[in-house]
Design a protein around this motif. Structure first.
Motif, PDB file in Angstrom:
ATOM      1  N   THR A   4      49.576  52.376  42.265  1.00 19.52           N
ATOM      2  CA  THR A   4      48.878  51.287  41.876  1.00 19.52           C
ATOM      3  C   THR A   4      48.792  51.123  40.345  1.00 19.52           C
ATOM      4  O   THR A   4      48.491  49.972  39.786  1.00 19.52           O
ATOM      5  N   ARG A  20      50.147  47.887  38.314  1.00 16.01           N
ATOM      6  CA  ARG A  20      49.184  47.367  37.052  1.00 16.01           C
ATOM      7  C   ARG A  20      50.051  47.503  35.679  1.00 16.01           C
ATOM      8  O   ARG A  20      49.879  46.549  34.891  1.00 16.01           O
ATOM      9  N   SER A  67      52.746  44.670  35.406  1.00 15.94           N
ATOM     10  CA  SER A  67      52.036  43.509  35.186  1.00 15.94           C
ATOM     11  C   SER A  67      51.605  43.412  33.700  1.00 15.94           C
ATOM     12  O   SER A  67      51.352  42.186  33.145  1.00 15.94           O
ATOM     13  N   SER A  83      51.680  38.531  42.840  1.00 14.31           N
ATOM     14  CA  SER A  83      50.156  38.941  43.053  1.00 14.31           C
ATOM     15  C   SER A  83      50.468  40.411  43.270  1.00 14.31           C
ATOM     16  O   SER A  83      51.150  41.091  43.353  1.00 14.31           O
ATOM     17  N   MET A  84      48.991  41.176  43.450  1.00 11.53           N
ATOM     18  CA  MET A  84      49.130  42.645  43.507  1.00 11.53           C
ATOM     19  C   MET A  84      48.200  43.010  44.571  1.00 11.53           C
ATOM     20  O   MET A  84      47.211  42.311  44.739  1.00 11.53           O
ATOM     21  N   THR A 111      44.799  39.508  42.429  1.00  8.95           N
ATOM     22  CA  THR A 111      44.713  40.973  42.965  1.00  8.95           C
ATOM     23  C   THR A 111      43.859  41.296  44.147  1.00  8.95           C
ATOM     24  O   THR A 111      42.615  41.151  43.933  1.00  8.95           O
ATOM     25  N   TYR A 123      42.156  44.360  46.060  1.00 10.82           N
ATOM     26  CA  TYR A 123      42.049  45.782  46.349  1.00 10.82           C
ATOM     27  C   TYR A 123      41.625  46.082  47.921  1.00 10.82           C
ATOM     28  O   TYR A 123      40.459  45.637  48.181  1.00 10.82           O
ATOM     29  N   SER A 176      40.328  38.612  41.333  1.00 11.19           N
ATOM     30  CA  SER A 176      40.510  39.953  41.885  1.00 11.19           C
ATOM     31  C   SER A 176      39.317  39.735  43.208  1.00 11.19           C
ATOM     32  O   SER A 176      38.174  39.358  43.047  1.00 11.19           O
TER      33      SER A 176
END
Length: 276
Positions: free
Chosen positions: A96, A100, A103, A112-113, A204, A206, A229
């Motif tokens: 991750t 990041r 990005s 997107s993440m 994003t 999580y 997020s």
């Protein structure tokens, strides 16, 4: 160049999803995701330098100390070779941080993440672990260190499958390579501090296990500061939530990517995902 594997749909408009594993792992840790994701997306799996089938694939001039930017640019090189201009990225644990970082280096490449077991901040326990590792890394066999870290991060009996998977993958990493990766811990704190202060605005998600006590609190905090997020907490799961609860991980991630691909932003929320 890194070793990689692709799965492509017979659809010219299909989006790409790039999976990035963590330290000591390999692309094989995504074996519980592939079948579901290739139903909807083109998929790219990479083995990071020194891991999986990327061992020994870099030129001799690269056999030196390297940093997060070097490792991140390895991934970009694969994207360029495949002419993938933009993609969704899914990572686990240290992967991750690489996503990041990507990005920041090339935000135009990231649609997107999805960050599983995201590492956003090192708490006191994590900093003590890193300090102990640096203190004993030259006198203690590296697999002892790795097993110890795996147990601290994934202590529950229900995390046993994840622990064994990562330990078995770590056995395939040469000790010299392990030491190179461990040196990266010196760069983590300032890098994470920068990430915390910088909001990319890139959508994003999580995905965190409810038992990921070392890293979940920081994610709960960061989503209150960053736009676009979202956090979804997976029940009965630890740090490696894609292995502990693969069905939940897959369904939540795929739904998120479908919405983003359709131009729909999810409603702001922290969702608790129940699992048996």
């Amino acid at each position: 160049m890194l070793h990689y594997k692709t799965y492509e749909l017979d659809d010219p408009d299909a989006s790409w999803v790039v999976f990035v594993h963590g330290a000591g792992g390999s692309s094989s840790i995504w074996f519980l995701q592939i079948k579901e994701f290739i139903r909807y997306f083109n998929v790219l799996l990479v083995d990071l330098r020194g891991h999986g089938r990327s061992k020994g694939m870099l030129p001799h001039k690269e056999e030196r100390h390297y940093d997060f930017e070097d490792i991140t640019r390895d991934i970009i090189e694969v994207l360029d070779s495949l002419n993938i201009r933009k993609a969704h990225f899914i990572g686990i644990s240290l992967g991750t941080i690489l996503i990041r970082n990507l990005s920041e280096i090339a935000p135009e490449r990231v649609t997107s993440m999805v960050l599983g077991g995201a590492i956003l901040r090192l708490n006191i326990r994590a900093r003590v672990l890193v300090a102990l590792g640096n203190m004993f890394k030259r006198v203690v066999p590296y697999m002892w260190l790795y097993r110890f870290f795996a147990w601290i991060i994934m202590p529950s009996p229900r995390h046993k499958k994840s622990r064994l998977l990562f330990v078995n993958e770590a056995k395939k990493v040469a000790q010299k390579e392990f030491m190179r990766w461990f040196r990266l811990t010196n760069e983590i704190t300032p890098l994470l501090k920068y990430f915390e202060e910088k909001d990319t605005g890139i959508p994003t998600l999580y995905l965190m296990g409810d038992e990921d006590h070392m890293f979940l609190p920081a994610v709960r905090y960061i989503i209150t500061r960053h736009t676009n997020s979202w956090l979804e907490v997976i029940g009965n799961s630890g740090h490696v939530c894609n292995v502990d609860q693969p069905a939940e991980f897959n369904s939540r991630a795929i739904l998120f990517l479908k919405k983003i691909s359709s131009g729909i932003l999810p409603q702001p929320a922290v969702l608790q995902c129940a699992s048996s």
